[in-house]
Structures are given as C-alpha cells and as structure tokens.
Scaffold this active site. Structure first.
Site: not given
Lengths: 376, 578
Positions: A75, A199, A157, A113
């Site tokens: 990961i 969005c 965002h 990380d």
C-alpha cells in the site's frame, strides 16, 4: 468451492474427454481474474485542518484494504497533512469517521509513506510510472508487475478536469490518462480500479484511453460532492458522503465475499449522496458483474488443494500439463495480448476550431464578405 | 517434511559468566529494558523508556563475510550500518518542547522535530553521497520525511557533536548533522519504531506504548542511538543499539487535575510480563524527594532500592524487577500507583538553561537573541554554542555581540562557516565562558531573503522554521560522578560516557524559531497573464483595424421575407419587388 470441483475432476480429465467441455467452463470461471497480487495507492491531496474529511476518507479506504488482506508493503499511502497529531485535534492520534467518535480509522498500526509536503503531483506521477530516484526506499515505490491489480483512490478538492494538490498545484485529467497509458505500456498493471471522491469527479476519468481500467466517481460534471456530517466536539466535517457509504458497504465485505462491482456501482444513490455517482467500464475487458470486490480491495489468493505428492527436486522433466491448465494459460495469453479497443471519433479540439475560425475571419475581413459567394 | 531448527545455539547467560572463560565467544547479543518514572514538581510525571541491545559483532570489518544472521538486533538497521559504513547514528523524533525550568534536565535531550547526526567510518570516500542515501533509507524505515534533508540543511559541526561511543574520529569531515524542526511525530513513526524491538509491542515494557495516550502529552520523544562501545568483559568492540522514548504527561490534561498517577492512568495498560528475550527488565521510580514517604505513597511496595548518580545528583530509586514473578502479585498484573499526600516544595533551579527568540519588526530585518543562564552560585564553566541558520536568513556576523552581566564576553573559540545561497546554511560555533550566576546574551542581526516562487512551501504564510541551537557543556557536578563502567549500572545513567568525576555532560536545546519571510502573492502570474493578454488584444486589435480596414458602400441585402418572395416571383415569371 471451485478448487474442490477441480480436484474432484482431475483423474477424470485424462480418461474421459466428454467431461472436457464442462471442465473448461469451471477453470474459466476459476481463473477469471488473472491477477496474482494486489496493490493500492491511496492519496489525500488536501492540506489544512478544515480538510480533515479528506484524510478521514483516505484512511477509511486504507483500513478496509488492510482488513481485507493487502499488507502495508503493498500500500502506498499519501496524506498531504497530518490531522491525527495536529495541535487542533482534541483527541490526538485519532481520526474519526463517524460522529460521536465511534470509529477511529487511524488505528494503532498505520504506515504513511508520503506525508506533508511530499504529496505533490510530481511524486504521485512518479509513483505511478515507477520513475523514482534510485535511493527511494521500497516502501515508497509501487512495485507492481503485469499481474497486479491496482486500486487507486484519490480525494480532495477538484473541478472540471483537474484535481487540486495541497492548494498550490493541480493535476489534469489528461495527465492522469497519460500516466495510466505509461503504466499500460510498461505493463505495470493487469487491471486498475480508479475511485475518485471530489467535486465533478467524473471529469477525471473522461480522458482515459488505456485498456483494463474501471473508474468510479462520486459526482458528475457540474455537480459538487458533499460532506457528510460534522462532529461538534472536533469541529469539522468528518467524512464525505460518498466515501462514508462506501465505507459502510466495505465493512460488510469479508475476504470470502462474492460481492461484485455491480454492487459497488449502486453504492450511494442520489437519494443518499445528493450528487450522482458515475462509473466507466467501457475500457474494462471483463463483465463488471463477474469482478469481485476482493479482486481490488483485498488480497485474496486462489488456492488449489491437491492430495498428490509433488516432487520438487527433479528438474529435468517438465511437469505434465493438464488440459485444464493449458486452457487457463491460453485464456490468460488472450487477455494480455488483446489490443485496446478503437477510440471513438471525437470532433476536432476546440483549439483547432478556434484557429481555423481566426484564419477565416481574418481572410474575410481583409477581402470583404462579398467574396464569400465565390466560395460557396 | 521435517522442519529443522536453523538457529545457532546461543549461550544466553549474562556477561559476567562469560568473562571467566576468556575465549572469544560466538556472536552473542543481549537485550535489556527499563522504565524510569520521575514525578516532577509541577505535578506532571516523566516516564523514560530505554531498550538496549548489545551485540558483539562487527558490521564494518572488511574482507569478512557480511553479517547475515540477526537475532535481537533488527535487520533493517544492521543492513543500514554495514551498507553506509556508519560509525555512529543518532536519530530522534520529538513532539513538544522540553521545559527545563519546570521539569529539570531530561535523561536524553532532543530538539523539537527530527534530528539526525551520523559519524561515518573513516574509510568512506564519498560522505555526502552516503549521507543522501542514508537519509532516504531512514525515511522509509521510520515513515518520516527525512528525504528533505539535503545540503541546504546539513552542517558539519567541528566541536559540538563528538562521538559518544568508541572512535578516535576527530576529523569532522565524517560527521553530518541535520535537523527538521517542522517534522511531525505521530503513530506512523511509532509503529516502525516499535517493530524494531525484539519483542515488538507484544510483551515487556513496550505493551505500554499506546499511541492515543503517548501523543496526548506535553512532550513526546522517541530516539534511536547506535554506537560501538567497548565492554569491560570483552576485548572486541560491540555494537549498542538504544531505543529511548521520553514522555511527560501533563497534570491537567492527562491527570485530570488530581495528583495521583498510575501506570494505567498514564498508558491505559498494565504490565503482565517481562519480555522473554530480555536479560533484565526493570522499573525505577524516583523517590529522592520522598525518603520517609511523606510526600507521596508508592504502591506496590518494594524492598529493592538503588542509588545512582545521574545529572550531577545522587538520586534514590525504588526498583521493580519484572523478571521476578512476585512483582506481578496475585493478579498477574503490575500497576504502579503514586498518590500524593503533601505539597512538594520548589524545584532546584537547573544549572544551565537557555532561551532563544527573534526580535525586530517588519519583514526585512530581524535579530536573533540567544540567552544562556548559568545558575551555579560560584563556579564558571565554558559552554559550546552551535547555531545552524538556513541560508535565507542572511546573518550579518559583524553585528555579533556576546554580553555577560552587561560586559563584552569574547568567546575563546569561534568556528564560522558562512552560508551559500541554496547550497549551505550558516554554521556558527562558539566556546563561551559563562560567569557564575549570570545571564549571557548572544545577538546577531539578519536580513530576510526573497525566495524564488517555486521554493515556497504550499503554506508559506505559516512561516519558516529555524532549527534549535545546541548548547553543550560540562557542568560542574555537586556529587562525584562514577567513571568506571559496570554492567550493572542502570541504563539511564550510563548513556553518556563520564570522563571525569567533577562534571557531567549536558546538552541543552533552545526553542526553534518561526520566522515569516516576505511572501509574494501567488495569484500574480495569473493576473499578469490576463492583464497582458487584454492589453495586447485591445492594442493590437485596434492597430490592425487601423491598418487593414477599408470602407465600401454596400447595398443592403433585402430581408429574408422579401428574398423568399422574389424567389417565388422569379419562378412564376412575375416582376420582382424593389
């Protein structure tokens, strides 16, 4: 279940060819995914305390992915700011996803990380394409191969065609599509699931053109993704609506679950999410109904049980390839060598149109509109 | 299939038994853990964990097979030591600032943020290359942004950081020191740190390390110190790895205002067993201020007492030996309880402490003031002050003044390396003699530089950090320090080697500074492009029109209805409209 049936049929394969066709269907379904390892790249791109919910989003996906079996070494977690030990956090070393502090998604065993200023567009693209400086440690690299299924989760965002990194730079959907194409050409993935919770998130997957990509977004172009609920003790919104319901869905999934992608597409309908989640499967080879959730979110290995003794020391004789195995290899070869589907024709870009309009306008301005009838 | 044990039979007896044989023992390692709890005068409580692994091996031997079998020593660190030829490594991660005036001196000091200093072996040819790779590897091991350490924040102190272990390396070309004051410490740094311990966080003292409690404190510092030492019983050098964790719990936030502390209240856990791999596992509680038990009550009671001279003072400790089953009592769990009965008096003022702040106004110039206090009533002693200032605060060294008791105090040794823009920071080291019972002030003026717009961080209005100053000194001790090193000394008193009896070594870190640099308006490029394009379009457009526009008389074309009517009339053969 599948492995048992295979074991049962093993001695019959050599003797009775009638069972041949039935056996092929079984192995086809058994090895339908073709991946051997799983990776996840989870990125939160927002800085500042009021963007607590983006870190909570990423950590809830991290928690689900770890719970379903993907180890920390597979990961790559990128958090652009520290919320857990932020001085504004009334409960240090915790990040909550549900109000009244029900679920701490930060936990006690977390390895981040890339953190803080390291989360940049450049580092993200370098991780994806594998072009990192030689001294980068292993935990910061995406060491996937052509048999890896990768889950990529982005949150932050965004707008129509871009995603904002740390309030100072952006990544565009074209850059992302090109990065995935580089990954395809270097055979760095078998299949890739891309989830974005921002969005106008659907704009980010509009430009993909590499094969074996499936994408989900929390809202369509022109819509905003909304946050879920604030916690009055912490003072900020804790999660975004889409990831909140995604987390609730994933909490029901366990490593042996048979839930498939069609269930994932139904997560958070418009009645719950206010925005309309979207998905894109045209670049994906398999039918989404046959793709298990654990193919991307978990690290489920296929196990074949056999009661025969296998002699590992003698290396001269190749092992006898059963017909089932042969067909599996054939199927796998077909999948990996398939060419990407033809791109649909799109009308020429805005820039070309604008350029031609400018040229024509100047021409007719100079020579007068009366010459127009000589052309037409 | 038969699984055969591949472990080498290791003699697990302790050092004293082995010294009788005088034969070179096979590579053997030993692990000790201890916890020291010191109640502070302000009501807070200071807990210091130390885990020490001693390994009799040599990572840096040339021509010999590389070390491949690791038992108690963590493999990731062992590989780092042998690959980069590291002689000594000290790394610390700290959250919070140590308040010397309220809490006294810590056992192992550390500055806020991350600090890394490394002595490389004298056979290394490219120290800078090794340093760069080492910081990257450590950033992966500890999940920290240590890869931000580069030549712009690395210095080579000439006198402040002498090797703490064996080493006749006096050539400071092999020393590198860097600090990241902005580095945040959180669970993701604690998790890999705990994984380096032999028992992990599953047994022994490490079960107490729960991040929710540890980070809800006034001060939290975790460190790793690796150095070669010479053990009295062996003739070869052995490597010592010390992992230390210092935490100060606040009286009001963690203690809920009550003057009562217990292991469960501090860590939300109790101890159930010692680490099975540890040769010694002890808990020490400082009861020097409580000789007759009139100040606080300690339970469970223990007959074991230990005296140690640490930080120039003879302190008495109650000792709990966790390797003995009776420590855990009937309930098989050990929970220390300290309940206060009376009010403690004032704390003795620490002999040496320092402060630092920025003076001045505006965003162009400023002045750094470092104030060092010597609280000894009659003894004067020298201190070594090291300042490492980033290049964007351009120091004017000609304005450097050192005053003690409002008189000029000339340092006897100054080492100054000026900064090079975007290459090297300022390094200033001075040996200052502090008069007894005095305050010494070091001031230097600076000017703030304007950075290139790509060099600003995403949140430049937060400010830029300047690392702590380091003040190293041999402070005169009131009690004779013991210079002979024995195996039985508790870990907290044996960290710093003691060279002479009359003084002890102290390192004090000042506050880091937060300085605002003149920050440009980052939307200006967009504004400029819009304005320029508008001006060019309007200006060029008008000019082009003037040059190429011609006016012609043109008959207006009839409206659509008339045109349609004319078209139909043409077909009918009837005369057209006007």
């Amino acid at each position: 279940m599948y492995s048992l049936s295979l074991h049962f049929f093993y001695p019959w394969i050599y003797l009775k060819k009638r069972i041949f066709t039935f056996c092929t269907i079984e192995t086809g379904q058994f090895f339908s995914s073709g991946h051997t390892n799983n990776w996840a790249v989870l990125v939160c791109t927002s800085r500042f305390w009021f963007n607590y919910r983006h870190v909570a989003n990423t950590l809830s996906v991290y928690r689900s992915v770890k719970r379903l079996g993907i180890p920390d070494s597979h990961i790559v977690l990128m958090l652009a700011d520290d919320m857990a030990c932020n001085y504004r956090n009334p409960k240090p070393a915790t990040v909550f996803s549900h109000k009244n502090m029900e679920l701490n998604v930060y936990g006690d065993d977390v390895e981040v990380d890339y953190r803080g200023y390291e989360v940049t567009v450049e580092n993200f693209l370098r991780v994806l394409t594998g072009r990192l400086p030689p001294s980068t440690p292993r935990s910061k690299r995406l060491l996937s191969d052509d048999r890896s299924n990768i889950l990529i989760y982005l949150t932050g965002h965004g707008g129509n065609g871009f995603l904002k990194f740390q309030d100072s730079e952006e990544i565009s959907n074209m850059e992302l599509a090109d990065a995935f194409e580089q990954m395809w050409q270097k055979r760095r993935y078998n299949e890739l699931l891309f989830i974005i919770d921002t969005c106008q998130g659907a704009s980010m997957y509009e430009r993909f053109y590499s094969p074996n990509l499936m994408a989900l977004a929390s809202s369509q172009v022109g819509e905003d993704s909304l946050s879920h609920q604030p916690d009055l003790a912490i003072g900020v919104h804790l999660m975004d609506k889409y990831t909140f319901y995604l987390l609730e869905f994933l909490e029901e999934v366990h490593p042996a679950s048979q839930a498939n992608m069609n269930d994932l597409f139904k997560v958070c309908p418009q009645s719950q999410c206010v925005s309309t989640p979207g998905h894109r499967t045209d670049l994906f080879q398999r039918n989404p109904g046959s793709v298990l959730i654990t193919d991307f979110f978990g690290s489920v290995r296929k196990v074949e049980i056999t009661k025969d003794t296998i002699n590992l020391t003698s290396s001269v004789k190749p092992p006898i390839q059963s017909i089932a195995e042969h067909h599996v290899l054939q199927f796998v070869a077909d999948v990996s060598s398939q060419n990407p589907k033809q791109k649909d024709w799109h009308p020429p870009d805005g820039f070309i149109l604008g350029l031609w309009t400018l040229i024509l306008l100047v021409f007719f301005q100079t020579y007068g509109i009366k010459h127009l009838k000589h052309i037409f | 299939m038969q699984w055969q044990s591949t472990d080498v039979e290791v003699n697990r007896s302790d050092g004293t038994k082995n010294s009788e044989t005088f034969t070179p023992a096979p590579a053997k390692d030993q692990f000790q853990e201890e916890l020291v709890i010191r109640p502070l005068h302000s009501g807070d409580i200071y807990a210091s964990f130390q885990f020490r692994t001693l390994w009799d091996t040599d990572f840096l031997q040339e021509g010999q097979k590389k070390v491949s079998h690791y038992r108690l020593f963590p493999k990731s660190l062992g590989q780092v030591l042998s690959k980069f030829s590291v002689q000594e490594l000290h790394i610390s991660f700290t959250q919070g600032f140590w308040r010397t005036m309220q809490w006294g001196q810590p056992f192992i000091p550390s500055p806020p943020g991350a600090e890394l200093w490394v002595w490389f072996h004298h056979t290394v040819s490219d120290v800078d290359g090794n340093w760069k790779e080492l910081t990257n590897v450590l950033s992966g091991i500890f999940c920290a942004s240590l890869n931000f350490i580069d030549m712009t924040n690395t210095v080579q102190p000439s006198a402040s950081f002498k090797p703490l272990g064996l080493g006749n390396a006096t050539d400071h070309r092999f020393l590198r020191y860097a600090t990241l004051p902005r580095e945040i410490v959180c669970t993701e740094n604690l998790t890999p740190w705990k994984k380096l311990l032999p028992c992990g966080s599953k047994a022994g003292l490490a079960v107490l390390m729960k991040s929710e409690k540890l980070f809800h404190s006034s001060f939290h510092s975790q460190a790793v110190h690796i150095r070669p030492i010479c053990q009295a019983s062996f003739f070869s050098k052995s490597w010592e790895l010390r992992q230390t964790l210092n935490v100060v719990f606040d009286h009001y936030t963690s203690g809920q205002g009550k003057k009562e502390w217990s292991l469960f209240k501090m860590f939300s856990r109790t101890l159930t067993e010692a680490c099975p791999l540890a040769s010694s596992s002890k808990v020490y509680v400082d009861i020097t201020d409580n000789p007759e038990g009139e100040l606080f009550e300690l339970s469970p009671a223990t007959p074991l007492l230990s005296q140690a001279v640490v930080l120039g003072d003879r302190r008495t400790y109650s000792v709990y030996d966790l390797t003995r089953a009776e420590t855990f009592g009937q309930l098989r769990s050990f929970n220390l309880l300290l309940r206060w009965k009376g009010d403690s008096g004032d704390m003795l003022r620490p002999l040496l402490h320092a402060e630092r702040y920025v003076a001045g106004f505006g965003l162009q110039t400023g002045e750094i003031h470092t104030v060092i206090y010597n609280n000894h009533p009659y003894r004067a002693f020298p201190v070594l002050l090291m300042d490492s200032v980033p290049w964007y605060l351009q120091l004017y060294i000609h304005t450097l003044t050192v005053t003690s008791k409002s008189r000029d105090n000339k340092p006897s040794y100054i080492h100054y390396q000026p900064a090079k823009d975007r290459h090297r920071p300022h390094l200033l080291e001075m040996l200052i003699q502090l008069p007894p019972h005095s305050m010494t002030e070091v001031t230097v003026q600076f000017e703030r530089a304007l950075l290139k717009w790509t060099e600003y961080t995403p949140d430049p209005n937060h400010g830029f950090y300047v690392g702590s100053s380091v003040i190293s000194a041999l402070v005169p001790s009131m009690v004779a320090m013991s210079t002979n090193f024995t195996q039985d000394q508790p870990l907290f008193s044996s960290f710093v080697p003691v060279k002479e009896e009359s003084s002890y070594f102290v390192r004090v870190y000042t506050e880091p500074l937060l300085v605002n640099l003149p920050t440009p308006d980052f939307s200006m490029p967009y504004n400029v492009i819009c304005l320029t394009c508008t001006v060019v379009a309007v200006g060029y457009g008008s000019f082009y029109n003037l040059l190429t526009r011609t006016f012609q008389v043109d008959e207006p074309s009839p409206p659509l209805a008339k045109r349609l009517a004319n078209f139909i009339r043409r077909i009918r053969g009837v005369p057209l409209l006007a």
